[in-house]
Design a protein around this motif. Structure first.
Motif, short mmCIF file in Angstrom:
data_model
loop_
_atom_site.label_atom_id
_atom_site.label_comp_id
_atom_site.label_asym_id
_atom_site.label_seq_id
_atom_site.Cartn_x
_atom_site.Cartn_y
_atom_site.Cartn_z
N UNK A 184 0.81 -1.22 0.00
CA UNK A 184 0.00 0.00 0.00
C UNK A 184 0.84 1.26 0.00
N UNK A 185 2.16 1.12 0.22
CA UNK A 185 3.03 2.29 0.30
C UNK A 185 3.63 2.60 -1.07
N UNK A 186 3.28 3.76 -1.61
CA UNK A 186 3.96 4.21 -2.82
C UNK A 186 5.08 5.16 -2.44
N UNK A 187 5.79 5.70 -3.43
CA UNK A 187 6.96 6.54 -3.14
C UNK A 187 6.56 7.80 -2.37
N UNK A 188 5.36 8.37 -2.68
CA UNK A 188 4.89 9.55 -1.95
C UNK A 188 4.70 9.24 -0.47
N UNK A 189 4.10 8.10 -0.18
CA UNK A 189 3.87 7.71 1.21
C UNK A 189 5.18 7.50 1.95
N UNK A 190 6.14 6.88 1.26
CA UNK A 190 7.45 6.65 1.89
C UNK A 190 8.15 7.97 2.17
N UNK A 191 8.05 8.93 1.25
CA UNK A 191 8.69 10.24 1.45
C UNK A 191 8.16 10.96 2.68
N UNK A 192 6.93 10.64 3.08
CA UNK A 192 6.33 11.29 4.25
C UNK A 192 6.66 10.58 5.56
N UNK A 193 7.28 9.40 5.47
CA UNK A 193 7.72 8.70 6.67
C UNK A 193 9.10 9.22 7.10
N UNK A 194 9.50 8.99 8.35
CA UNK A 194 10.86 9.35 8.75
C UNK A 194 11.87 8.57 7.90
N UNK A 195 12.84 9.27 7.32
CA UNK A 195 13.83 8.64 6.46
C UNK A 195 15.19 8.63 7.17
N UNK A 196 15.90 7.52 7.05
CA UNK A 196 17.22 7.38 7.66
C UNK A 196 18.28 7.50 6.59
#
Length: 299
Positions: A184-196
């Protein structure tokens, strides 16, 4: 008795202090290495500078760095020392295996390199002396034979051989996924998560751009200089991290992380074996060839 040639030689007994200061970047660290006081290093350097007629080092804060004149003097002095060492080898009784000095980042040591050491030392009859550091390798000072670094493969005065071309895939902890379907996670959704990130945001910026999303730093993003620590942070649910394949495949398998269903994206950076441009000892070449061979076997 003073020989005429002595007038044209620098004070040789003082040169170890100069070389130690260059290696360590400070008089205090050089003093610690040589088992003397700071004032001894300072005095010896000053005497060599007086003999030369110019400054070898710029002083800043608690450290020193070579001046342009100092760099030339250190480079030529090290070349002379190496020449003397090579000339003496045929007359010197061999006491043990060749020592090969290797500089590498902590993450490379933990994730990939340390387990290779026993086999390399046994098979090639060498002893590997490791410098685990974030600093760039000092080839001019003769303190490094081989460095393993991440970058674009272009460092002045060196030659580089590709070890790993990193393919990037996002990894997420079940804690951060919190019951959501990974699909369910697209690149937009991932960009809004905390990134390491590791040393910088190059990986995420490139990965998101390949998926048509602009990278925007967020307060929740974190940076870890050591990639292995970043993996542990991802395990703890602190954010999403990019897998670096094939370099970190084994380490990733030891973590409770889910690889999100995206095709790998080739990183603009890669892992290189870096050596000085000049020719090196056969033992150094043998170790370099072994590391390149092992890395290719991981592909």
């Amino acid at each position: 008795m003073v020989h005429n040639n002595d007038l044209f030689l620098p004070p040789l007994a003082l040169l170890p202090a100069v070389m130690a200061a260059a290696r360590n970047g400070s008089f205090s660290a050089a003093a610690s290495e040589m088992g003397v006081t700071h004032s001894v290093i300072s005095r010896h350097v000053a005497q060599v500078e007086q003999w030369l007629g110019y400054d070898l080092f710029e002083r800043y804060g608690r450290g020193v760095r070579p001046t342009p004149d100092g760099q030339r003097f250190l480079r030529e002095t090290q070349a002379a020392i190496d020449l003397l060492s090579q000339g003496a080898q045929p007359w010197r009784q061999r006491r043990g295996p060749d020592v090969i000095k290797i500089s590498l980042l902590p993450s490379y040591a933990r994730i990939w390199f340390l387990e290779l050491v026993p086999g390399i030392e046994r098979d090639l009859n060498v002893r590997l002396e490791l410098e685990i550091t974030e600093r760039l390798a000092d080839f001019d000072g003769g303190q490094t034979d081989i460095a393993i670094r991440c970058g674009k493969g272009q460092w002045p005065g060196t030659k580089s051989s590709l070890l790993f071309a990193d393919d990037l895939v996002p990894l997420i902890s079940p804690k951060l996924l919190d019951g959501r379907d990974p699909h369910s996670l697209d690149a937009d959704a991932i960009a809004n998560l905390p990134l390491l990130n590791d040393s910088d945001a190059t990986g995420w910026r490139h990965w998101l751009a390949e998926h048509g999303v602009k990278y925007r730093p967020k307060p929740s993003d974190r940076r870890f200089e050591d990639y292995s620590v970043g993996l542990s942070a991802a395990d703890a649910g602190l954010g999403v991290i990019l897998a670096r394949l094939p370099f970190a495949r084994t380490a990733i398998e030891n973590h409770d992380l889910i690889m999100l269903p995206f095709a790998p994206v080739r990183s603009p950076l890669a892992t290189f074996l870096v050596q000085p441009a000049y020719d090196q000892r056969p033992a150094v070449r043998a170790v370099a060839e072994r590391l390149i061979m092992v890395a290719k076997a991981c592909e």
